[in-house]
Design a protein around this motif. Structure first.
Motif, mmCIF file in Angstrom:
data_model
loop_
_atom_site.group_PDB
_atom_site.id
_atom_site.type_symbol
_atom_site.label_atom_id
_atom_site.label_comp_id
_atom_site.label_asym_id
_atom_site.label_seq_id
_atom_site.Cartn_x
_atom_site.Cartn_y
_atom_site.Cartn_z
ATOM 1 N N PRO A 7 0.832 -1.215 0.000
ATOM 2 C CA PRO A 7 0.000 0.000 0.000
ATOM 3 C C PRO A 7 0.860 1.257 0.000
ATOM 4 N N ALA A 8 0.193 2.389 -0.021
ATOM 5 C CA ALA A 8 0.918 3.656 -0.065
ATOM 6 C C ALA A 8 1.662 3.934 1.235
ATOM 7 N N ALA A 9 1.118 3.438 2.354
ATOM 8 C CA ALA A 9 1.723 3.727 3.658
ATOM 9 C C ALA A 9 1.568 2.515 4.569
ATOM 10 N N LEU A 10 2.362 2.475 5.609
ATOM 11 C CA LEU A 10 2.223 1.421 6.607
ATOM 12 C C LEU A 10 0.873 1.543 7.307
ATOM 13 N N PRO A 11 0.173 0.431 7.539
ATOM 14 C CA PRO A 11 -1.113 0.507 8.222
ATOM 15 C C PRO A 11 -1.006 0.749 9.720
ATOM 16 N N ALA A 12 0.167 0.517 10.297
ATOM 17 C CA ALA A 12 0.360 0.725 11.738
ATOM 18 C C ALA A 12 1.851 0.947 11.990
ATOM 19 N N ALA A 13 2.158 1.380 13.182
ATOM 20 C CA ALA A 13 3.566 1.580 13.546
ATOM 21 C C ALA A 13 4.206 0.228 13.840
ATOM 22 N N PRO A 14 5.239 -0.160 13.108
ATOM 23 C CA PRO A 14 5.875 -1.448 13.365
ATOM 24 C C PRO A 14 6.549 -1.486 14.734
ATOM 25 N N ALA A 15 6.646 -2.692 15.271
ATOM 26 C CA ALA A 15 7.372 -2.883 16.520
ATOM 27 C C ALA A 15 8.876 -2.723 16.279
ATOM 28 N N LYS A 16 9.582 -2.477 17.358
ATOM 29 C CA LYS A 16 11.043 -2.401 17.319
ATOM 30 C C LYS A 16 11.600 -3.367 18.353
ATOM 31 N N VAL A 17 12.621 -4.110 17.972
ATOM 32 C CA VAL A 17 13.303 -5.024 18.885
ATOM 33 C C VAL A 17 14.779 -4.654 18.905
ATOM 34 N N THR A 18 15.331 -4.521 20.093
ATOM 35 C CA THR A 18 16.754 -4.235 20.220
ATOM 36 C C THR A 18 17.513 -5.521 20.491
ATOM 37 N N LEU A 19 18.439 -5.848 19.600
ATOM 38 C CA LEU A 19 19.397 -6.925 19.854
ATOM 39 C C LEU A 19 20.590 -6.274 20.551
ATOM 40 N N PRO A 20 20.787 -6.557 21.831
ATOM 41 C CA PRO A 20 21.822 -5.824 22.567
ATOM 42 C C PRO A 20 23.226 -6.215 22.151
#
Length: 218
Positions: A7-20
């Motif tokens: 689509p033209a834009a993301l439908p929601a804010a994606p999650a973020k995961v930190t690999l330390p």
């Protein structure tokens, strides 16, 4: 969803995961290059290549790795290895590991990745499990979707994280050289293991055993 365009834009804010920093990574690669080297070669847009490789349409260095030895072995080597109809172990052809090495790496800095693990993770990028489970014939589509996801998560998404298709309990990742700080990867301190050597074959059989698989005999 190979036949649907992003689509033209993301439908929601994606999650973020930190690999330390300090996270162990395991990489299977050609023994002719260092395990720390990102692949600089874009895949063809339509033929060959991996799930989230660069192409000329989005050119970046990329590196695939598993968070456990089982993850990288299953994801890289157990494709299209049939089970024995008589109930014996599957046999991994020795050609599959000829000239291949396993490198033991670690992250030298925190790395932020976009997870493609849960239904919610995938819905945030307008996708479902097809994106991380489909077979190689549809990788041209997954590459296109990966480029679209990168575009809409620049600059923070330094890679993607998803379940190994052949060991869903384990995670694999692709990291993007154009978004990682310099020296974000380091050797763990162990030398690469040549998988076509006696020691490499013994190690590999120990990882393959729970998957009813072993190296084919000489």
């Amino acid at each position: 969803m190979p036949n649907s365009r992003p689509p033209a834009a993301l439908p929601a804010a994606p999650a973020k995961v930190t690999l330390p920093g300090g996270t162990d990574l395991f990489r299977l690669h050609s023994a002719t290059r260092s395990g720390l080297d990102f692949n600089p070669r874009p895949a063809h847009p339509f033929y060959g290549g991996g799930r989230f490789d660069a192409t000329a349409l989005d050119d970046y260095g990329y590196l695939y790795a598993g968070l456990t030895p089982a993850a990288v072995v299953c994801e890289s080597l157990l494709r299209s290895v049939p089970f024995d109809p008589d109930g014996g172990p599957r046999l991994l052809p020795r050609a599959a590991v000829r000239g291949k090495a396993l490198s033991f790496l670690r992250l030298a800095a925190d790395v932020t990745v976009l997870p493609l693990v849960t239904g919610r993770d995938l819905a945030a990028v307008a996708q479902d499990a097809w994106l991380v489970q489909t077979e190689a014939a549809e990788y041209p589509f997954t590459r296109h979707w990966g480029h679209w996801i990168r575009t809409h998560t620049a600059p923070w998404a330094q890679g993607f994280l998803w379940p190994s298709k052949r060991e869903p309990a384990e995670r694999v990742a692709v990291l993007f050289a154009d978004r990682l700080p310099a020296a974000a990867l380091a050797d763990h301190g162990l030398p690469p293991l040549a998988l076509d050597s006696p020691d490499g074959g013994e190690w590999l059989n120990s990882v393959l055993e729970p998957y009813a698989t072993r190296m084919a005999p000489l």
